[in-house]
Design a protein around this motif. Structure first.
Motif, PDB file in Angstrom:
ATOM      1  N   ARG A  63      26.928 101.980  54.254  1.00  0.00           N
ATOM      2  CA  ARG A  63      27.629 102.144  52.984  1.00  0.00           C
ATOM      3  C   ARG A  63      28.623 103.303  53.032  1.00  0.00           C
ATOM      4  N   LYS A  64      28.119 104.511  53.075  1.00  0.00           N
ATOM      5  CA  LYS A  64      29.014 105.661  53.078  1.00  0.00           C
ATOM      6  C   LYS A  64      28.402 106.789  53.889  1.00  0.00           C
ATOM      7  N   LYS A  83      33.167 108.795  49.424  1.00  0.00           N
ATOM      8  CA  LYS A  83      33.247 107.836  48.331  1.00  0.00           C
ATOM      9  C   LYS A  83      33.558 106.458  48.897  1.00  0.00           C
ATOM     10  N   THR A  84      32.799 105.461  48.472  1.00  0.00           N
ATOM     11  CA  THR A  84      33.018 104.116  48.978  1.00  0.00           C
ATOM     12  C   THR A  84      34.280 103.504  48.384  1.00  0.00           C
ATOM     13  N   LEU A  85      34.909 102.638  49.154  1.00  0.00           N
ATOM     14  CA  LEU A  85      36.089 101.884  48.722  1.00  0.00           C
ATOM     15  C   LEU A  85      37.180 102.799  48.148  1.00  0.00           C
ATOM     16  N   SER A  86      37.503 103.831  48.896  1.00  0.00           N
ATOM     17  CA  SER A  86      38.526 104.779  48.458  1.00  0.00           C
ATOM     18  C   SER A  86      39.758 104.645  49.340  1.00  0.00           C
ATOM     19  N   TRP A  87      40.902 104.366  48.725  1.00  0.00           N
ATOM     20  CA  TRP A  87      42.149 104.221  49.473  1.00  0.00           C
ATOM     21  C   TRP A  87      42.595 105.539  50.089  1.00  0.00           C
ATOM     22  N   ASN A  89      40.504 107.972  51.201  1.00  0.00           N
ATOM     23  CA  ASN A  89      39.417 108.596  51.973  1.00  0.00           C
ATOM     24  C   ASN A  89      38.828 109.809  51.251  1.00  0.00           C
ATOM     25  N   THR A 113      48.054 107.634  49.882  1.00  0.00           N
ATOM     26  CA  THR A 113      47.393 106.504  50.538  1.00  0.00           C
ATOM     27  C   THR A 113      47.991 106.229  51.910  1.00  0.00           C
TER      28      THR A 113
END
Length: 201
Positions: A63-64, A83-87, A89, A113
């Motif tokens: 996951r992270k 943080k998951t799904l972060s453009w 990072n 980004t």
């Protein structure tokens, strides 16, 4: 024995805590080592070789990622959480082993980004609007070296000490220069996040 030049007129900048701020230039060595196939070890030493901080974490997560910075006795000081799904990072840094919003100290993320340069922005938890960053990190094109700024003021420098043999053994060493009054635990955490984001760039 070398005695640092002390400047008590310099204001302290305690992000993690007063105990990590000194009225003189602090030189550190940060050693990063991969153990086996999954474990990461980090050791922070002063210029006399005394251990100041240590860090660890697993290289691979479904996951992270999570990295823990601890005192030499193993007592957790900071937890760095990806943080998951972060453009951009994004990483969030909490006190001890917490993930509670009340224990959030600061957030670190890419400046944009899509980047032509390696740059990070740091936002303190008290920066509610988040329009302007509190600290800015400017990296090198060729290695893991970078500089940390508060506004236009340089507060720390990190230089990668590259050795081909060490690289293939899963080892990386960094020289860290923390300017008077600046929180060295804060700078070490920035180094760890920077390495996580740009380490494979």
């Amino acid at each position: 024995m070398f005695k640092p030049e002390i400047n008590f007129a310099v204001p302290l900048l305690p992000i993690v805590g007063d105990g990590f701020c000194f009225p003189y230039l602090v030189n550190l060595t940060v050693k990063r080592k991969i153990l086996g196939l999954s474990q990461l070890n980090i050791h922070v030493l002063d210029d006399t070789g005394i251990s100041l901080l240590q860090g660890d974490g697993k290289l691979w997560h479904l996951r992270k990622k999570k990295r823990i910075i601890a005192h030499p006795d193993g007592l957790p000081l900071l937890t760095l959480r990806e943080k998951t799904l972060s453009w951009r990072n994004t990483w969030k840094v909490y006190r001890a082993e917490s993930s509670d919003i009340n224990d959030l100290l600061y957030t670190v993320k890419r400046s944009s980004t899509f980047q032509m340069k390696m740059q990070l922005d740091v936002f303190l938890a008290s920066n509610i609007n988040g329009e302007l960053c509190d600290f800015h990190v400017k990296g090198s094109f060729t290695n893991q070296s970078f500089k940390v700024y508060k506004g236009d003021t340089l507060i720390a420098e990190v230089k990668e000490r590259f050795k081909l043999g060490s690289f293939f053994k899963g080892r990386e060493n960094f020289e860290v220069r923390v300017y008077p009054g600046v929180d060295y635990a804060f700078i070490v955490s920035i180094l760890i996040v920077y390495n996580e984001i740009y380490g494979e760039s």
